[in-house]
Design an enzyme around this catalytic site. Structure first.
Site: not given
Ligand code: NAD
Ligand code: G6P
Ligand code: MN
Length: 441
Positions: A170, A264
């Site tokens: 997501d 990330y």
């Protein structure tokens, strides 16, 4: 219109009530006849299952509903399995985060040694879940969020290459919401180009339907603020630690200003910063246990106690939106464009065919058709090659029971400074994961 039967595996997950809320809000576009929840933890399943039974009775009594820990009951007659299991639960997530920190290394749910440890736990349970699904409902699609998605996807490719499993994340959807807010658009107004691995990628284009390119405008904003937005664009990724992650994207962008980075990448570009800003006594797992888990489970308990869900609601963010949109795309052959984790096979022209990559795909009844992203530059390509090799080595280590390969995976991870640290870490992780990992030789 056909009506569908859905089972949610990891029915006791903190995300289950949000997904059910989203399903109920979209019955006109994705009608369901049956909804089942399945978990292997009876107590977690009971709390969430009883609360959602009341929600369904009050909002959609026509849907046949059950919650269970019995695979036969759960997987018989289902068209879609939404999977989000967590092998070892938050207790093991906490160790995945704290053991690396003890060695001065990033401690994170899906990145670095924590992600590797979690991968070694997830593979067996995911393969078992796929086998159960295929046994009871051979035509069922599994839409899988269970992490670490990169390693799980590689394990599916190697161990169950024909299975109807789609691995998804997501984060690209959540970050696109932020980008949309920055330029005053809606996510549905925008088409993206994106390349990378799961939790390791870059946007190369953000265009509206008329073809206007917004990347330069978004880049100017991200260079100053990261993906921090002025208004609340989502119900997830909102805690203070997430806000810091959104903000840190500006330092990721600085490394290569051509593309917009996935948040990330912070664990790979700035591991020293991450370690300095971590508290070994209170990591993200502790925040989630004290935050989301408490909120969701107390709301569920209140509903059961009062016998009604009136005045209670569950938040449904980009996570719930994406999985329901995806199910609809498959069910009705909508050919919507979605970023998914798929086998490369040329989508990234100068990257290995057999790598599980994350790229935009056109999704219809036959699943995702990856869109060609062309050639990628050497910097990103080299980083991706290092990381995808880590992921492949983890799956090989699992399959072969190889200590050597897992040591190599840890040594190769950009988050780990040396083979010596990798070995010390591996020995601690083996000890902590005795109950879950195959034995390594
Ligand atoms: P959670 O611990 O609240 O929920 C997971 C549930 O899975 C638990 O109730 C647990 O009992 C159950 N479970 C564990 N092993 C199982 C098995 N073999 N069969 C059936 N049920 C099993 O965790 P959460 O924070 O709600 O997250 C759920 C999962 O979704 C995690 O894997 C998380 O990493 C993942 N996730 C992925 C994304 C993504 O972008 N891919 C986004 C959000 C969450
Ligand atoms: C994002 C990622 C998921 C990850 C989650 C962790 O949504 O895409 O893969 O599991 O963040 O969030 P949490 O709130 O549990 O730290
Ligand atoms: Mn993810």
């Amino acid at each position: 219109m056909n009506k569908f039967s859905v089972v949610i595996a990891g029915g006791g997950s903190t995300y289950t009530p949000g997904i059910v809320t989203m399903l109920l809000d979209n019955l006109d576009q994705f009608p369901i006849r049956k909804l089942k929840l399945y978990d292997n933890d009876e107590e977690r399943q009971r709390v969430i299952g009883e609360a959602l039974e009341i929600v369904l009775r009050e909002n959609a009594p026509e849907i046949e509903y059950a919650f269970t820990t019995d695979p036969d009951e759960a997987f018989t007659d289902v068209d879609f399995c939404f999977a989000h299991i967590r092998t070892g639960k938050y207790k093991m997530r906490e160790l995945d985060e704290k053991i690396p920190l003890k060695h001065g290394v990033v401690g994170q749910e899906t990145c670095g040694p924590g992600g590797i440890a979690y991968g070694m736990r997830s593979i067996g349970d995911m393969i078992e879940l796929i086998d159960i699904m295929e046994k009871y409902s051979p035509d069922c699609w599994m839409l899988n969020y269970s992490n670490p998605a990169a390693i799980v996807a590689e394990a599916c490719r190697v161990l169950r290459p024909k299975a109807k499993v789609l691995n998804i994340c997501d984060m690209p959807v959540g970050t696109l919401r932020r980008m949309s807010q920055i330029i005053g658009k809606q996510p549905k107004d925008l088409d993206v180009r994106y390349f990378g691995l799961n939790h390791f990628g870059w946007w190369t284009s953000i265009k509206d339907k008329e073809g206007h390119e917004y990347l330069p405008e978004i880049r100017d904003y991200v260079a100053k603020h990261g993906y921090l937005t002025q208004v609340e664009v989502d119900t997830q990724h909102m805690d203070q630690s997430w806000q810091e992650t959104h903000k840190k994207a500006k330092d990721l962008l600085a490394v290569d200003p051509r593309f917009l980075p996935n948040t990330y990448l912070k664990y790979y570009f700035y591991p020293d910063y991450v370690v300095e800003h971590s508290d070994i006594h209170y990591t993200r797992a502790n925040e989630v246990i004290d935050g989301r888990e408490k909120e969701v489970f107390s709301a569920a308990e209140r509903i059961v106690e009062k016998g009604t869900a009136k005045n209670e609601s569950f938040s449904a963010g980009s996570h719930a939106t994406f999985i329901v949109d995806l199910a609809r795309a498959i069910a009705y052959n909508t050919h919507e464009r979605m970023v998914m984790i798929v086998e490369n096979n040329g989508a990234i022209a100068n990257f290995d065919d057999d790598a599980m990559v994350e790229v935009p795909c056109i999704v219809g009844t036959d699943g995702p058709e990856p869109l060609s992203q062309g050639k990628i530059p050497e910097f990103e390509r080299a980083l991706m090659y290092q990381q995808v090799t880590v992921e492949k080595l983890v799956v090989k280590a699992y399959v072969e029971g190889s200590y050597q390969k897992l040591w190599q995976a840890l040594t190769l991870s950009k988050t780990v400074p040396s083979a010596k640290v990798a070995k010390a870490l591996l020995d601690d992780l083996i000890e902590a994961n005795k109950e879950y990992w195959p034995e390594l030789h």
